[in-house]
Design a protein around this motif. Sequence first.
Motif, mmCIF file in Angstrom:
data_model
loop_
_atom_site.group_PDB
_atom_site.id
_atom_site.type_symbol
_atom_site.label_atom_id
_atom_site.label_comp_id
_atom_site.label_asym_id
_atom_site.label_seq_id
_atom_site.Cartn_x
_atom_site.Cartn_y
_atom_site.Cartn_z
ATOM 1 N N ASP A 173 -1.664 11.918 -1.089
ATOM 2 C CA ASP A 173 -2.560 12.097 0.056
ATOM 3 C C ASP A 173 -3.833 12.775 -0.430
ATOM 4 N N ARG A 197 -2.425 7.359 0.469
ATOM 5 C CA ARG A 197 -3.391 7.373 1.572
ATOM 6 C C ARG A 197 -4.593 8.239 1.247
ATOM 7 N N THR A 257 3.304 1.536 0.907
ATOM 8 C CA THR A 257 2.472 1.645 2.095
ATOM 9 C C THR A 257 1.167 2.327 1.704
ATOM 10 N N ASP A 299 -2.720 3.330 2.991
ATOM 11 C CA ASP A 299 -3.472 3.549 4.223
ATOM 12 C C ASP A 299 -4.772 4.284 3.915
ATOM 13 N N THR A 300 -5.889 3.647 4.235
ATOM 14 C CA THR A 300 -7.223 4.241 4.168
ATOM 15 C C THR A 300 -7.692 4.421 2.722
ATOM 16 N N GLY A 318 -6.760 -1.964 -1.417
ATOM 17 C CA GLY A 318 -5.423 -1.412 -1.275
ATOM 18 C C GLY A 318 -4.653 -1.546 -2.577
ATOM 19 N N ARG A 353 -3.447 -1.095 5.062
ATOM 20 C CA ARG A 353 -4.330 -1.072 6.231
ATOM 21 C C ARG A 353 -5.545 -0.178 5.986
ATOM 22 N N ASP A 354 -6.639 -0.543 6.666
ATOM 23 C CA ASP A 354 -7.873 0.231 6.665
ATOM 24 C C ASP A 354 -8.393 0.447 5.244
#
Length: 451
Positions: free
Chosen positions: A305, A331, A360, A362-363, A368, A388-389
């Motif tokens: 993160d 992420r 996974t 994300d952002t 990705g 995603r994103d």
Amino acid sequence: MRAMKRSLDRRHFLIGTATGTAGLAVPAQGAPLSHYGLDAAQFGVRPGAPEDQTPKLQRALDQAARTQVPLVLAPGVYRAGDLHLASGAQLLGVRGATQLVFTHGPSLLSAEHADTVTVSGLVLDGGGQRLPEGRALLHLDDVRAVRVTDCELRRAGGNAITLEACDGAVTGMAIADAADAALYANNSRGLVVSGNVIRGSGNNGILIWQSDKRPDGSIVSDNRIEETRARSGGDGQNGNAINVFRAGNVIVRGNVVRRAAFSAIRGNSASNIQIVANNCAALDEVAIYSEFGFEGAAIADNVVDGAETGISVTNFNEGGRLASVHGNVVRNLAPRRPGTRAEACTGVGVEADTAVTGNTIDTATGAGIRAGYGQYLRNVAITGNVIRDVGAGVEISVAGGAGAAAVTENVIAGAKRGAIVGMEWEKQVTGDLAEDAARYPQLTIANNRTR
């Protein structure tokens, strides 16, 4: 009566410490102190004495090692330096209360060509005094069956701990403000580094190195590492919470890493490395790296993160190949240093003989997942990921000489430049390949859900 009470109190302390239960009074029942360990006071060693006590402590250590019993230091502060631990030496104190303050020498404590050395329950304070190049506050060279546990090391003016060609365990330590590395292990023979708390290292946290590429087998687990700086600069040799270099078969598991100038975990030419279930946040470059001439990397179930790039498995041009990247949550990937391009901030990047499954992401301001760089792409499978994103969902190299890849059954949402796009080096050269899968026969693109 008062003298007898003091004697019993001290005996209770010694028994408790020598049996690993400091602070618990155990009835002596008339047994001699030598049954449990040597009291350093018998050699004139006094807590709180203003003078340097190195000669007295050295005599006590030598005698304890010769008789194969622990040397026990009562609570208090002892000034000393250049103390040597012989085979069989066991130096014990009361955790948080027995403090050795460094006065002189290349190290505070050292051992070489020894067996079965134990250091436990001590505070070692280096006072920020600069150590000679290559030395550590606690320096062990060619020592078998090392046990360093429940100690606190502060303000080492070099490495806090160095282990050259050692085996054994370093556990339950608190290491703060080392000028260089908290722990440097070179040419280990299966070391366990576990349950330590490391903060404020000047250049690196834990280093597991070999002089040449060969098996190592160390386990680095359940450590908390925070605020790792790169005081000496460089482009990745410093600023890493955990760095594995040329050491094969190393397991890096269950560590919590916060705030490092470069990476949380960096494997360089480290074959058969396992990087599993680590929790990493606030990294200023790539969070988890497997790079250069490695063969075999399993990177699974990690959480990242906040970094520039989440996971990078790279340098096929240097022989880097063969990996599994599975089940990671990655992420919040974006530039954190001046000059970093937003498009370069990627969730997962791979190049050769690698499966990327069940992650996974994300952002991310970049892709990705990125597969290949220029001609450096071979046999990559990207399956079952949720993305995603992001700037682009999946970037695949379609440059001349790039090899095969399969992108199947992924869920991609919010990809601004396209769900699956072709790249020539750093330039996007296609639209969305999810809608034009036949254009490049070396690619298999099927059953992806994009929106």
